[in-house]
Every structure is written in structure tokens, then in C-alpha cells.
Design a protein around this motif. Structure first.
Motif, PDB file in Angstrom:
ATOM      1  N   ILE A 165      46.022  40.895  36.320  1.00 30.41           N
ATOM      2  CA  ILE A 165      46.838  41.551  37.351  1.00 30.41           C
ATOM      3  C   ILE A 165      48.111  42.100  36.712  1.00 30.41           C
ATOM      4  O   ILE A 165      48.503  43.244  36.959  1.00 30.41           O
ATOM      5  CB  ILE A 165      47.173  40.555  38.477  1.00 30.41           C
ATOM      6  CG1 ILE A 165      45.896  40.117  39.181  1.00 30.41           C
ATOM      7  CG2 ILE A 165      48.143  41.158  39.465  1.00 30.41           C
ATOM      8  CD1 ILE A 165      46.095  39.021  40.183  1.00 30.41           C
ATOM      9  N   GLY A 166      48.713  41.278  35.851  1.00 31.31           N
ATOM     10  CA  GLY A 166      49.975  41.677  35.251  1.00 31.31           C
ATOM     11  C   GLY A 166      49.856  42.913  34.388  1.00 31.31           C
ATOM     12  O   GLY A 166      50.802  43.701  34.282  1.00 31.31           O
ATOM     13  N   GLU A 196      45.709  40.894  43.553  1.00 31.08           N
ATOM     14  CA  GLU A 196      47.028  40.401  43.912  1.00 31.08           C
ATOM     15  C   GLU A 196      47.167  40.259  45.425  1.00 31.08           C
ATOM     16  O   GLU A 196      47.618  39.235  45.937  1.00 31.08           O
ATOM     17  CB  GLU A 196      48.092  41.361  43.383  1.00 31.08           C
ATOM     18  CG  GLU A 196      49.488  40.785  43.474  1.00 31.08           C
ATOM     19  CD  GLU A 196      50.518  41.794  43.044  1.00 31.08           C
ATOM     20  OE1 GLU A 196      51.255  41.516  42.109  1.00 31.08           O
ATOM     21  OE2 GLU A 196      50.575  42.890  43.646  1.00 31.08           O
ATOM     22  N   ALA A 224      53.629  39.739  34.652  1.00 30.20           N
ATOM     23  CA  ALA A 224      52.608  38.785  35.095  1.00 30.20           C
ATOM     24  C   ALA A 224      53.239  37.563  35.739  1.00 30.20           C
ATOM     25  O   ALA A 224      54.261  37.083  35.302  1.00 30.20           O
ATOM     26  CB  ALA A 224      51.747  38.334  33.920  1.00 30.20           C
ATOM     27  N   ASP A 229      41.812  34.428  32.628  1.00 28.10           N
ATOM     28  CA  ASP A 229      43.225  34.584  32.953  1.00 28.10           C
ATOM     29  C   ASP A 229      43.393  35.694  33.984  1.00 28.10           C
ATOM     30  O   ASP A 229      43.603  36.853  33.650  1.00 28.10           O
ATOM     31  CB  ASP A 229      43.991  34.908  31.668  1.00 28.10           C
ATOM     32  CG  ASP A 229      45.467  35.088  31.931  1.00 28.10           C
ATOM     33  OD1 ASP A 229      45.928  34.679  33.008  1.00 28.10           O
ATOM     34  OD2 ASP A 229      46.151  35.640  31.064  1.00 28.10           O
ATOM     35  N   GLN A 230      43.318  35.309  35.271  1.00 30.76           N
ATOM     36  CA  GLN A 230      43.405  36.329  36.312  1.00 30.76           C
ATOM     37  C   GLN A 230      44.810  36.911  36.399  1.00 30.76           C
ATOM     38  O   GLN A 230      44.979  38.118  36.576  1.00 30.76           O
ATOM     39  CB  GLN A 230      43.001  35.727  37.658  1.00 30.76           C
ATOM     40  CG  GLN A 230      42.804  36.772  38.732  1.00 30.76           C
ATOM     41  CD  GLN A 230      42.605  36.153  40.096  1.00 30.76           C
ATOM     42  OE1 GLN A 230      42.856  34.963  40.283  1.00 30.76           O
ATOM     43  NE2 GLN A 230      42.151  36.941  41.033  1.00 30.76           N
ATOM     44  N   ALA A 231      45.815  36.069  36.244  1.00 33.07           N
ATOM     45  CA  ALA A 231      47.191  36.549  36.353  1.00 33.07           C
ATOM     46  C   ALA A 231      47.492  37.583  35.273  1.00 33.07           C
ATOM     47  O   ALA A 231      48.184  38.570  35.515  1.00 33.07           O
ATOM     48  CB  ALA A 231      48.157  35.373  36.245  1.00 33.07           C
ATOM     49  N   SER A 257      38.145  38.087  37.714  1.00 35.55           N
ATOM     50  CA  SER A 257      39.391  38.839  37.808  1.00 35.55           C
ATOM     51  C   SER A 257      39.709  39.263  39.228  1.00 35.55           C
ATOM     52  O   SER A 257      40.865  39.304  39.614  1.00 35.55           O
ATOM     53  CB  SER A 257      39.338  40.082  36.912  1.00 35.55           C
ATOM     54  OG  SER A 257      39.162  39.697  35.583  1.00 35.55           O
ATOM     55  N   GLY A 299      45.141  37.457  46.744  1.00 33.18           N
ATOM     56  CA  GLY A 299      45.767  36.176  46.449  1.00 33.18           C
ATOM     57  C   GLY A 299      46.799  35.801  47.485  1.00 33.18           C
ATOM     58  O   GLY A 299      46.984  34.625  47.787  1.00 33.18           O
TER      59      GLY A 299
END
Lengths: 115, 527, 115
Positions: free
Chosen positions: B520-521, B213, B527, B515-517, B280, B216
């Protein structure tokens, strides 16, 4: 063809059940053909054994082709490729470490130089 | 209530059970030697049950995040920490659960096999302790959501693996292999740690999701890129990608067969970590096309050089070890193509996801059929005392079941329908073909060469008239046959019902990876 | 500038370690180089957590708002030291057995596994 067993790969599909069924059908057809063959065929060793111009059959240990001799032609054809590749596997730990660190170093230079 | 507590703490138990059983094994072996086999088997069965329970929870209910050292393990971010996950977190998404399934199932089969394979050797306490430690290390590697924690499990798995490789001293040759493995693993581990330190110095955190995160928001800095290189090369070396594969044939060939079958899984845990870090941790923040091509090239080299070196080999286990290198190339190729098109949603949905699914499915298929093949090689060594293909021959007369299992494994690795190798290879061929036809053609050629080299092995071990020096060789003992039997049933089942496996396990794993988000979520919430 | 001294020393140690591993052929020397590399990484980790003028991160009895060094990296370093100990012990015991069986510690001669 969208049964639950069908694996779609985006471009085609693959249904193992049908494949196995087809395989079994082919086996049955083969069996039927085999059944229609000559029933009086003599299976005694005198008619199915190897015939070596009347010479005695060699001992089992003498006629086995060991694994190392298979694919001699293949390795011979790729001789120049193997002459490069095989010596790379030196078994020397220093070379192993050098390869690893060399790749790391090259990648580091690439990453830092090329933004 | 206690049942619920137990269920909520399964991820912790997944590590605790193999560790407790591992460290209690020497004690049991000292005072109750007759109970030792039952004890280690119980430990492995319990681990398997826990692993499968977690996996089913993840596949039905989504990602499980488990925080260590808090009353409620699902609270990943403490309320008073200012939104920073400070504790060690196990973040088990579908991809991790997929790897857990592979590790526990292979581990159980290998343990069953070991019970009779190790029955003649001394030092069984140490063997089982190290084996359970290796299992714990691999499970930790695939579950953890914390970079430093991953490093610790990587080192546990490396040390236990190296000690097991050297377990049968074998006039010092096994020690040589163990030394090479341990040395390279340690260097790789230290470089990995250096990368972790570089990331920690910038972001003050070790949690992968939180790092992703923060990265990003700041974008890719030079230290990030350096850390990425350190991670990728260390993990590519650990999973045996050409040209850093040299340790793999040595270690795989000299380890006891049961250990080799699990070392393959341990290498694939490194492969998993490679994918986890690319997707990820870095994901959208970097130029995935370049990194994807790097992984594709590694995969191509692994496939081709692995298989061509395998054709030369005379030692059956060394030959299979080169095939393990070669098959790793397929996984790198499939997932590398997915990574290369990650930034383009259109290409990703056209063929990228399918390539990733193929690569990930191949991890599981490979673990099963390669484990099976190594176990058959182990049986042959156990009965005949040699692994040299020039000396073996005519065993088909006396080892019919072993021969059957070998045929199943060999056809699966060569990608012959209807075995499981075909399903995953088909997915890779067809999706990679639309990315770049040349890659797909190379993959098919490698498959043909694989088949050729296993025909050679089959011919030299099982075919031919019965050899006089192996006249008294009999079929393998029952526990060994049972371990191999379970694996071959899995190979056949996965070959006949690939779509179910893909739907239930592989597709969720591939989408979890992409699905990286979502990753993180699952730790940071919302998310 | 002087604040960065630990990082330079760490980098120097890492470079010395890598050079030693790649240029020496005696296994004991390679392992000494490995431990130097490890010390370099450890020093790098510890210096990352240092804050100038910081005190030990113990909250009990510390003055209000005191500047503290980062405890996480110290825990990491400690863990890595323990792991390094285990690795070094394992590698050294391998070398002992190898020396007994092969009669040498030179990695150019320890290469029965190759090709």
C-alpha cells in the motif's frame, strides 16, 4: 555448515555442492572397484548377447514394451479410485463450465451464509 | 538526460516493445519475409533486456511504481486529486519482478526454439504476432497495480493463448481445445470483472493498493467477500487447479510445444494474481485461515489427482500437462500454508515464510523444467510425427542431446537432487511438515508418483532397441537444442546454487507478498 | 426502489446467461448466452456510475457544481464491449472450423479430448 551455498530450510540445510562432491566420490569409488575386476572378460557378442535356449533373437520391433503396458499393476490396484476419477474427465465443455460455476456457487453460499 | 528518461520509463517500454513488435510483425512478414525471424527475435531480446533491467532495479532498490500518462512517472498520487491515485499504475514489487524474470527468460528460450519449430508451418506472421501478444499480456498481468487493467491483460493473454492453442488445426482437435480454453477463460474473465465492479461500487477506485487501504478501514463487507470468491475461483480456474483443471490437459496437449511451454507461464501469471489478491488486496482484513485452507485443499487435490491422471496417459504431452496441474498444487500448498498462518507473526516466522518461499521458488523452477520438458516433447513430435507413447521407442540411439535434456527435466520435476525441483520441494516439505505432517507426506508421495510416471515416459521414448520406423530420425535442429540447452543450464544452476537464488529473488518476493502495508505504501506513500 | 431497477435487470441478465450456458448444448446458443452474461456485467458496470440527475462528464461548458455520472465505469464498459467483440469473433470462428471438421455444433459430440 553456514557456507554461502547452504540452503537453510528452517529445520535442516541442503548443500548441493557437498552432495555433488559426495556423488563424484561415490562414482570414483565405483570406478576403482570396477577397475579391480577381471580384465580379461570377453565382451564379444558371443558371450554377452542374449541366450534364449538356442532360439533366434527376436527382431527389435517385437520385444519393445510399449508405454501403455507399464504400471498396469498400479492402475489395476487403484481400479476403484480410477473408476471414479477417470469418468470425471468427460471432455464435455458443459461439464467443465458446470464444475467451475458449481465451485463458485458453493463458495458464494459458504461465504454469504457463514459470516 | 535521455538515458535517465529511458531508464525511468522502462515499465512502460516493457509493454510497448512486445506490442509494437507484435503488431509490426504482419507488416514485416508481408514486405520483408526474410527479416521476420530476426525481427521477432529482436523484439523478444529487447523485451528480455528491459524485463531484466527492471527486475534488477527492483531487487536492488525496492518497489518501482510507474504511473502512466504523467511527466514524472514516479508521482503515483496527483497533488490535486485529494490523495486518490486516479491513473493506471504499474506497481512492480519484488514478487512482480520475480514473475517478470520468469516470463522473459522462458519467453526468450521459447522464441529461440520457435524459430526452427515453426519453420515448416504456414502462417508464421500470425504465430509470432500472437506469441508476442501473449508475452505482453503476461507481463502486463504481473506488473499492473490496477484491477481493471489486470482484467484487460488477462483477456489479452487468454485470447492470444486460445488462438495459439488452436493454431495447428490438427483435424479440428486443436480447435476443440482452443474453444474450451477460450470459453472458460471468457467466463472466468467476466466473473472477475463482476468482482471488480462490486469493489468499484463500494470504494470508487480500481487501484489495488488504494482498495486495500480503504478496505482496511471499513473491514470486510459482504460484497467484498462475494468479490473475493469471484476472484479466487476465476483465478484458480485459470491456473488449472483441480477440480477446475479440465481445460488444462486439453489445451496444453494440443498447442504447439513452444506455446505450451509459455502457456505454463501464463497460467502461473494467474497464480501470481491469485496470491496478489489474497495477500495484497485482502490480506489482514479477512480470515486468512479459512482462505488458506481452501487454497491448501485445492493444492492437495491438484497434486494428487493431477499425478494419478498423468500415470494413465498415453500421449506424452497430455501426460506432461497433467503433471503441470500436479506441480501447480505444490505452489498452492506452499503459499496456502503461508496464507493460513499470515495472521500469526510467530508461526509466520517459524515456518510460514519458508513455505511461501518454497511455493514461490517452485513457480520459477516449474516454469523452467516444465518448459524444458514440453520442448523435448515438441522435438520428439517434430522428428517422429507422433506423441503416442505406445508407438515411440528406441530414440535414445539417435537423439542423445534430447535424451540428456529430458533426463535433466524429468529428474528436476521429480525432485531428485541436485536439480532445482529438489531445492524448492525440500523447502515445501520441511516447512509444511511443521504445519501439518500429513500434507507433507502427501506431497512426498506425489513426488514419487511423478518420478514413476517419468520413468515410464523415459522408458517408452528413449529406451529399447532402435525401431525400424524411426531409423531415419536425427538429432533436433540447432536452435531447438539451444533453447532447450539454456533452460537445462538454468535448471542445473538453480539446483546447485539454490541459496543465492532464494536470497536474491525468492525471499524478497515472499516478504513483498506477505507485507501488505509495504505494498500500500509504495503507491500511497508513507507506509 | 426504482433506482435499483438496473441492478435487478443486470442480475437477471447474468442469471439468464449462466442458465443458458449450462442448459444448452448447441455451441451457438452457448455463445449467445455468453453475450447475454456479458451484457449483464456491462449493464451492472454502467449502472454503478449513474448518479440521479447527473449529466455527461464533460467539464467544458458545464454549469458550475453540476452533478455528473462517473466516467470511469463508462470507459470500463466500453473496453469490455471491445474485448467481448474480440472474444465472440474468436469463438464463432472456432465454431465454424469445428462444424466443418466435426460436422456438428453439439458439445456432447465435440469431446475427442478426454480422459
Amino acid at each position: 555448515m553456514n557456507g554461502i551455498e547452504t540452503l537453510t530450510t528452517g529445520f535442516g540445510f541442503w548443500n548441493p555442492i557437498f552432495w555433488v562432491a559426495g556423488f563424484v566420490i561415490a562414482l570414483i569409488i565405483t570406478w576403482i572397484i570396477w577397475r579391480r575386476g577381471e580384465a580379461t572378460y570377453n565382451t564379444s557378442p558371443s558371450s554377452t548377447g542374449p541366450f534364449l535356449s538356442g532360439n533366434a533373437e527376436p527382431q527389435p520391433g517385437e520385444i519393445h514394451v510399449p508405454g501403455g503396458n507399464l504400471y498396469w499393476g498400479f492402475t489395476q490396484a487403484l481400479e476403484r479410485y480410477y473408476a471414479v476419477i477417470k469418468p470425471l474427465h468427460t471432455g464435455n465443455l458443459a461439464d467443465y463450465m458446470l464444475w467451475y460455476m458449481g465451485i463458485t456457487a458453493i463458495m458464494l453460499i459458504l461465504v454469504v451464509m457463514v459470516p | 538526460m535521455t538515458g535517465m528518461d529511458l531508464f525511468a520509463n522502462l515499465p512502460g517500454l516493457l509493454l510497448a516493445v512486445p506490442l509494437i513488435f507484435a503488431f509490426a510483425t504482419p507488416l514485416i512478414g508481408r514486405y520483408l519475409p526474410r527479416a521476420r525471424d530476426g525481427w521477432v527475435l529482436l523484439g523478444m531480446v529487447l523485451t528480455t533486456v528491459i524485463g531484466l533491467l527492471i527486475a534488477s532495479a527492483v531487487f536492488t532498490g525496492g518497489t518501482v511504481a510507474y504511473t502512466f500518462g504523467v511527466p514524472d512517472p514516479s508521482v503515483t498520487v496527483p497533488p490535486d486529486s485529494g490523495g486518490i491515485p486516479v491513473r493506471i499504475i504499474f506497481n512492480i514489487d519484488a514478487m512482480s519482478a520475480f514473475m517478470v524474470v520468469i516470463a522473459v527468460v522462458t519467453g526468450l528460450c521459447v522464441m529461440l526454439y520457435s524459430l526452427s519449430a515453426a519453420s515448416r508451418s504456414s502462417g508464421k506472421d500470425g504465430y509470432y504476432t500472437l506469441f508476442l501478444l501473449l508475452v505482453a499480456g503476461v507481463l502486463g498481468m504481473v506488473c499492473t497495480g490496477d484491477l481493471f487493467n489486470f482484467f484487460v491483460f488477462l483477456e489479452i493473454a487468454s485470447l492470444a493463448g486460445a488462438a495459439l492453442v488452436a493454431f495447428r488445426v490438427d483435424k479440428g482437435i486443436a480447435i476443440e481445445a482452443g474453444l474450451k480454453y477460450a470459453m472458460l477463460s471468457t467466463i472466468g474473465g467476466l466473473f472477475f470483472l463482476l468482482g471488480v465492479a462490486l469493489l468499484f461500487g463500494q470504494y470508487n477506485t480500481l487501484n489495488i493498493a488504494f482498495l486495500a487501504e480503504r478496505m482496511g478501514t471499513t473491514g470486510l463487507t459482504t460484497p467484498d467477500a462475494v468479490a473475493l470468491v469471484l476472484f479466487v475461483t476465476a483465478l484458480a480456474m485459470k491456473c488449472g487447479a483441480v477440480p477446475m483443471h479440465f481445460w488444462a490437459p486439453d489445451a496444453y496437449a494440443m498447442a504447439p510445444a513452444a506455446v505450451t511451454a509459455f502457456l505454463v507461464v501464463s497460467s502461473q501469471a494467474s497464480l501470481y494474481a491469485l496470491f496478489r489478491i489474497c495477500f495484497s488486496l485482502y490480506g489482514q482484513t479477512l480470515n486468512t485461515v479459512l482462505l488458506g485452507w481452501f487454497i491448501i485443499i485445492l493444492g492437495l487435490l491438484s497434486m494428487f489427482i493431477g499425478v494419478t491422471m498423468a500415470i494413465l496417459q498415453k500421449d506424452v504431452k497430455r501426460l506432461m500437462a497433467y503433471h503441470a496441474v500436479s506441480q501447480t498444487g505444490y505452489m498452492l500448498l506452499g503459499v496456502g500454508v503461508g496464507l493460513a498462518v499470515l495472521s500469526s507473526p510467530l508461526l509466520l516466522s517459524n515456518f510460514g515464510m519458508m513455505a511461501m518461499e518454497g511455493g514461490i521458488f517452485h513457480i520459477m523452477n516449474h516454469a523452467f523444467y516444465k518448459g524444458l520438458l514440453f520442448l523435448t516433447a515438441g522435438v520428439i513430435f517434430y522428428r517422429c510425427g507422433t506423441r503416442n507413447l505406445n508407438d515411440l521407442g528406441g530414440l535414445g540411439h539417435s537423439m542423445k542431446w534430447t535424451m540428456l535434456f529430458f533426463i535433466i527435466g524429468a529428474l528436476a520435476i521429480a525432485g531428485i537432487p541436485p536439480f532445482n525441483g529438489f531445492a524448492s520441494k525440500l523447502m515445501i516439505y520441511e516447512s509444511v511438515f511443521s504445519f501439518n505432517p500429513l500434507l507433507s507426506i502427501i506431497a512426498m508421495v506425489v513426488s514419487i508418483l511423478t518420478l514413476a510416471s517419468f520413468v515410464k515416459v523415459f522408458h517408452s521414448i528413449f529406451m529399447g532397441p532402435k525401431r525400424p520406423e524411426f531409423a531415419d530420425v536425427t538429432e533436433a535442429p540447432l536452435p531447438m537444442l539451444f533453447g532447450m540447452g539454456v533452460l537445462s543450464i538454468l535448471v542445473i544452476l538453480f539446483g546447485i546454487f539454490p541459496e543465492q537464488v532464494v536470497e536474491v529473488m525468492v525471499a524478497p518476493a515472499a516478504s513483498a507478498l506477505a507485507d501488505q502495508a509495504g505494498y500500500i505504501g509504495s503507491v500511497m506513500g508513507g507506509a | 426502489m426504482i433506482g435499483n431497477a438496473p441492478f435487478f435487470v443486470a442480475m437477471l441478465l447474468i442469471i439468464i446467461g449462466i442458465t443458458g450456458m449450462l442448459t444448452r448444448y448447441n455451441l451457438v446458443r452457448i455463445i449467445i448466452s455468453l453475450t447475454i452474461l456479458e451484457s449483464g456485467v456491462n449493464l451492472f458496470l454502467v449502472s454503478l456510475g449513474y448518479r440521479e440527475g447527473g449529466i455527461a462528464p464533460i467539464f467544458t461548458g458545464s454549469p458550475d457544481g453540476a452533478l455528473m455520472v462517473m466516467p470511469t465505469v463508462q470507459a470500463m464498459t466500453l473496453t469490455n464491449i471491445v474485448i467481448g467483440l474480440a472474444t465472440t469473433a474468436l469463438l464463432l470462428s472456432f465454431i465454424m472450423v469445428l462444424h466443418r471438421r466435426y460436422g456438428t455444433c453439439d458439445i456432447r459430440e465435440i469431446r475427442r479430448l478426454r480422459g
